[in-house]
Design an enzyme around this catalytic site. Structure first.
Site, PDB file in Angstrom:
ATOM      1  N   GLY A  32       0.857  -1.182   0.000  1.00 45.25           N
ATOM      2  CA  GLY A  32       0.000   0.000   0.000  1.00 45.25           C
ATOM      3  C   GLY A  32       0.890   1.228   0.000  1.00 45.25           C
ATOM      4  O   GLY A  32       1.589   1.487   0.985  1.00 45.25           O
ATOM      5  N   GLY A  54      -0.060   4.381  -0.344  1.00 47.84           N
ATOM      6  CA  GLY A  54      -0.876   5.575  -0.122  1.00 47.84           C
ATOM      7  C   GLY A  54      -0.245   6.450   0.942  1.00 47.84           C
ATOM      8  O   GLY A  54       0.971   6.437   1.142  1.00 47.84           O
ATOM      9  N   VAL A  63      -0.284   6.480   4.379  1.00 48.41           N
ATOM     10  CA  VAL A  63       0.450   5.854   5.486  1.00 48.41           C
ATOM     11  C   VAL A  63       1.657   5.086   4.947  1.00 48.41           C
ATOM     12  O   VAL A  63       2.779   5.224   5.456  1.00 48.41           O
ATOM     13  CB  VAL A  63      -0.456   4.892   6.296  1.00 48.41           C
ATOM     14  CG1 VAL A  63       0.355   4.198   7.395  1.00 48.41           C
ATOM     15  CG2 VAL A  63      -1.634   5.627   6.912  1.00 48.41           C
ATOM     16  N   GLY A  64       1.443   4.288   3.893  1.00 43.42           N
ATOM     17  CA  GLY A  64       2.516   3.436   3.370  1.00 43.42           C
ATOM     18  C   GLY A  64       3.698   4.243   2.858  1.00 43.42           C
ATOM     19  O   GLY A  64       4.856   3.945   3.184  1.00 43.42           O
ATOM     20  N   ARG A 114     -10.838   6.031   6.196  1.00 41.22           N
ATOM     21  CA  ARG A 114     -12.127   6.659   6.556  1.00 41.22           C
ATOM     22  C   ARG A 114     -12.334   8.012   5.899  1.00 41.22           C
ATOM     23  O   ARG A 114     -11.377   8.743   5.672  1.00 41.22           O
ATOM     24  CB  ARG A 114     -12.146   6.900   8.069  1.00 41.22           C
ATOM     25  CG  ARG A 114     -12.441   5.679   8.856  1.00 41.22           C
ATOM     26  CD  ARG A 114     -12.854   6.057  10.255  1.00 41.22           C
ATOM     27  NE  ARG A 114     -11.750   6.429  11.127  1.00 41.22           N
ATOM     28  CZ  ARG A 114     -11.905   6.893  12.354  1.00 41.22           C
ATOM     29  NH1 ARG A 114     -13.113   7.047  12.844  1.00 41.22           N
ATOM     30  NH2 ARG A 114     -10.864   7.179  13.088  1.00 41.22           N
ATOM     31  N   ARG A 141     -14.260   3.230  11.714  1.00 35.33           N
ATOM     32  CA  ARG A 141     -13.276   2.269  11.189  1.00 35.33           C
ATOM     33  C   ARG A 141     -13.981   0.975  10.782  1.00 35.33           C
ATOM     34  O   ARG A 141     -13.593   0.314   9.830  1.00 35.33           O
ATOM     35  CB  ARG A 141     -12.214   1.972  12.244  1.00 35.33           C
ATOM     36  CG  ARG A 141     -11.336   3.163  12.569  1.00 35.33           C
ATOM     37  CD  ARG A 141     -10.335   2.838  13.666  1.00 35.33           C
ATOM     38  NE  ARG A 141      -9.517   3.984  14.028  1.00 35.33           N
ATOM     39  CZ  ARG A 141      -9.798   4.818  15.022  1.00 35.33           C
ATOM     40  NH1 ARG A 141     -10.872   4.663  15.758  1.00 35.33           N
ATOM     41  NH2 ARG A 141      -8.980   5.824  15.295  1.00 35.33           N
ATOM     42  N   HIS A 164      -8.726  -0.937  18.547  1.00 29.86           N
ATOM     43  CA  HIS A 164      -8.493   0.382  17.968  1.00 29.86           C
ATOM     44  C   HIS A 164      -9.817   0.930  17.442  1.00 29.86           C
ATOM     45  O   HIS A 164     -10.098   0.924  16.263  1.00 29.86           O
ATOM     46  CB  HIS A 164      -7.476   0.239  16.823  1.00 29.86           C
ATOM     47  CG  HIS A 164      -7.056   1.536  16.224  1.00 29.86           C
ATOM     48  ND1 HIS A 164      -6.607   2.603  16.966  1.00 29.86           N
ATOM     49  CD2 HIS A 164      -6.990   1.941  14.926  1.00 29.86           C
ATOM     50  CE1 HIS A 164      -6.297   3.597  16.144  1.00 29.86           C
ATOM     51  NE2 HIS A 164      -6.523   3.223  14.909  1.00 29.86           N
TER      52      HIS A 164
HETATM   53  N1  LIG Z   1      -3.942   1.211  12.576  1.00 28.86           N
HETATM   54  C1  LIG Z   1      -3.974   2.523  12.604  1.00 28.86           C
HETATM   55  O1  LIG Z   1      -3.797   3.124  13.640  1.00 28.86           O
HETATM   56  C2  LIG Z   1      -4.208   3.279  11.324  1.00 28.86           C
HETATM   57  C3  LIG Z   1      -3.871   4.638  11.228  1.00 28.86           C
HETATM   58  C4  LIG Z   1      -4.063   5.295  10.006  1.00 28.86           C
HETATM   59  C5  LIG Z   1      -4.604   4.603   8.921  1.00 28.86           C
HETATM   60  N2  LIG Z   1      -4.944   3.298   9.066  1.00 28.86           N
HETATM   61  C6  LIG Z   1      -5.524   2.535   7.959  1.00 28.86           C
HETATM   62  O2  LIG Z   1      -4.486   2.281   7.015  1.00 28.86           O
HETATM   63  C7  LIG Z   1      -5.071   2.105   5.729  1.00 28.86           C
HETATM   64  C8  LIG Z   1      -4.350   2.994   4.712  1.00 28.86           C
HETATM   65  O3  LIG Z   1      -4.587   4.352   4.985  1.00 28.86           O
HETATM   66  P1  LIG Z   1      -4.032   5.472   3.993  1.00 28.86           P
HETATM   67  O4  LIG Z   1      -4.360   6.773   4.587  1.00 28.86           O
HETATM   68  O5  LIG Z   1      -2.626   5.173   3.594  1.00 28.86           O
HETATM   69  O6  LIG Z   1      -4.982   5.219   2.719  1.00 28.86           O
HETATM   70  P2  LIG Z   1      -4.672   5.570   1.203  1.00 28.86           P
HETATM   71  O7  LIG Z   1      -5.971   5.495   0.476  1.00 28.86           O
HETATM   72  O8  LIG Z   1      -3.863   6.817   1.104  1.00 28.86           O
HETATM   73  O9  LIG Z   1      -3.743   4.365   0.694  1.00 28.86           O
HETATM   74  C9  LIG Z   1      -4.171   3.051   0.567  1.00 28.86           C
HETATM   75  C10 LIG Z   1      -3.413   2.429  -0.589  1.00 28.86           C
HETATM   76  O10 LIG Z   1      -3.749   1.022  -0.641  1.00 28.86           O
HETATM   77  C11 LIG Z   1      -3.688   0.669  -2.005  1.00 28.86           C
HETATM   78  N3  LIG Z   1      -4.356  -0.621  -2.244  1.00 28.86           N
HETATM   79  C12 LIG Z   1      -5.674  -0.885  -2.319  1.00 28.86           C
HETATM   80  N4  LIG Z   1      -5.869  -2.191  -2.590  1.00 28.86           N
HETATM   81  C13 LIG Z   1      -4.645  -2.756  -2.681  1.00 28.86           C
HETATM   82  C14 LIG Z   1      -4.195  -4.072  -2.929  1.00 28.86           C
HETATM   83  N5  LIG Z   1      -5.050  -5.066  -3.144  1.00 28.86           N
HETATM   84  N6  LIG Z   1      -2.868  -4.299  -2.953  1.00 28.86           N
HETATM   85  C15 LIG Z   1      -1.983  -3.289  -2.750  1.00 28.86           C
HETATM   86  N7  LIG Z   1      -2.352  -2.016  -2.486  1.00 28.86           N
HETATM   87  C16 LIG Z   1      -3.670  -1.759  -2.464  1.00 28.86           C
HETATM   88  C17 LIG Z   1      -4.371   1.827  -2.716  1.00 28.86           C
HETATM   89  O11 LIG Z   1      -4.069   1.834  -4.096  1.00 28.86           O
HETATM   90  C18 LIG Z   1      -3.775   3.023  -1.961  1.00 28.86           C
HETATM   91  O12 LIG Z   1      -2.610   3.519  -2.596  1.00 28.86           O
HETATM   92  C19 LIG Z   1      -6.563   2.414   5.893  1.00 28.86           C
HETATM   93  O13 LIG Z   1      -7.298   1.223   6.048  1.00 28.86           O
HETATM   94  C20 LIG Z   1      -6.590   3.232   7.184  1.00 28.86           C
HETATM   95  O14 LIG Z   1      -7.859   3.166   7.816  1.00 28.86           O
HETATM   96  C21 LIG Z   1      -4.760   2.636  10.237  1.00 28.86           C
END
Ligand SMILES: NC(=O)c1ccc[n+]([C@@H]2O[C@H](COP(=O)([O-])OP(=O)(O)OC[C@H]3O[C@@H](n4cnc5c(N)ncnc54)[C@H](O)[C@@H]3O)[C@@H](O)[C@H]2O)c1
Length: 308
Positions: free
Chosen positions: A9, A11, A13-14, A82, A88, A175
């Site tokens: 991922g 996006g 966070v990644g 979200r 969530r 969470h």
């Molecule tokens: N655990 C925590 O405390 C916490 C904190 C922040 C965000 N999150 C979660 O982390 C996740 C990512 O958040 P974000 O802000 O980076 O979102 P984002 O939309 O910016 O990025 C998500 C990425 O995942 C990619 N993706 C989708 N399906 C995929 C697949 N099958 N294989 C590979 N990549 C794929 C998308 O193309 C996108 O680039 C969300 O579910 C968010 O709720 C969790």
């Protein structure tokens, strides 16, 4: 450098996590996403920052899991985030399919990796990764408690006007809205905040912590937090790569600890090279224990919907 961390991922966070790992020269980083060209572009951009940052981490972006082979740590951040008005838990079915697919691909190429799950709803997604990977429980855990505790630490430091470095905090449980911030175990220079602040201020900090994610979603309007989430995840990756034996609140698979079984819930865990080395079963008051069980029940309900 030949240690390898994969971030699934690319996006918000990644990509921010990949940058933090590269800037700290913790390992080479493979950033993978399904969108063509995007991880390659971000990876190349980050690689071009390394001469300036003084890091020899090699960052690459890809759409091909073959490039992730032999990773020591794999972080799963893939999935939807979200938007205002969503909880969530609303992400459950979409992210279930995504996390399942990513985990299947990851284990094929990195059968010995430690898996850190970030995708929401966090505790349920950690359970999915554990079940699908077939990895031992010590090698699959979720990031939430470090972030929630960092939020609480920030609010305590703001309230008292002290350095964030003097503040430690503990947030356990799932969470979600039922998370369990523990003021008794939250301290400033070793002194519990319950001795430093009146009950109404402690309560306000607890409430703001539990709603910390939603507060940012409401401000951003187009997505959720990622600077603090990526910092929190980087701390966990660092603890594993450096075999630090560091105690951090993580979503771990419980088999009787705290009276909870067969479920991922946030608890204090000792992280080192093998993953979760030990769960620290700290003493809880009856009220705290009841709050943890209520939070676990909410996770159980979500996991139940998935019929894993
Ligand atoms: N655990 C925590 O405390 C916490 C904190 C922040 C965000 N999150 C979660 O982390 C996740 C990512 O958040 P974000 O802000 O980076 O979102 P984002 O939309 O910016 O990025 C998500 C990425 O995942 C990619 N993706 C989708 N399906 C995929 C697949 N099958 N294989 C590979 N990549 C794929 C998308 O193309 C996108 O680039 C969300 O579910 C968010 O709720 C969790």
């Amino acid at each position: 450098m030949n240690r390898k961390v994969t971030v699934v991922g690319a996006g918000n966070v990644g990509a921010t996590l990949a940058q933090r790992i590269a800037d700290r020269e913790l390992a080479d980083v493979v950033l993978i996403d399904i969108i063509e060209g995007m991880p390659q572009g971000k990876g190349l951009d980050m690689r071009q920052a390394t001469p300036v940052e003084g890091s020899d981490s090699r960052v690459i972006g890809t759409n091909d899991y073959a490039e992730t082979a032999g990773s020591e740590v794999v972080v799963i951040t893939a999935g939807i985030a979200r938007k205002p008005g969503m909880s969530r838990d609303d992400l459950l079915n979409t992210n279930f399919k995504i996390v399942k697919e990513c985990t299947e691909n990851v284990v094929r190429h990195s059968p010995n990796a430690v898996l850190v799950v970030v995708s929401n709803p966090l505790d349920a997604m950690a359970q999915v990764a554990h079940k699908v990977s077939g990895f031992p429980k010590r090698r699959v855990f979720g990031m939430a408690g470090v972030l929630d505790s960092a939020r609480m630490r920030t609010f305590i430091a703001m309230e008292l006007g002290v350095s964030v470095e003097n503040v430690s905090a503990f947030v356990l449980g799932g969470h979600g809205d039922t998370m369990v911030p523990l003021p008794r175990y939250s301290t400033v220079a070793g002194v519990p905040i319950t001795e430093l602040l009146p009950p109404d201020r402690v309560e306000a900090i607890v409430k703001r912590t539990a709603g910390g994610g939603a507060e940012i979603v409401g401000l951003l309007k187009t997505g959720s937090a990622y600077y603090a989430p990526s910092s929190a995840t980087a701390e966990m990756v660092d603890a594993v790569l450096k075999d630090k034996h560091k105690i951090l609140p993580c979503a771990c698979y419980l088999e009787g600890e705290f009276g909870i079984s067969g479920l991922y819930v946030g608890v204090p865990a000792q992280l080192g090279a093998p993953g979760v080395e030990k769960i620290w079963e700290i003493k809880l008051t009856d009220t705290e224990r009841a709050a943890l069980h209520k939070s676990a029940a909410a996770v159980k309900e979500l996991v139940g919907v998935l019929k894993l």
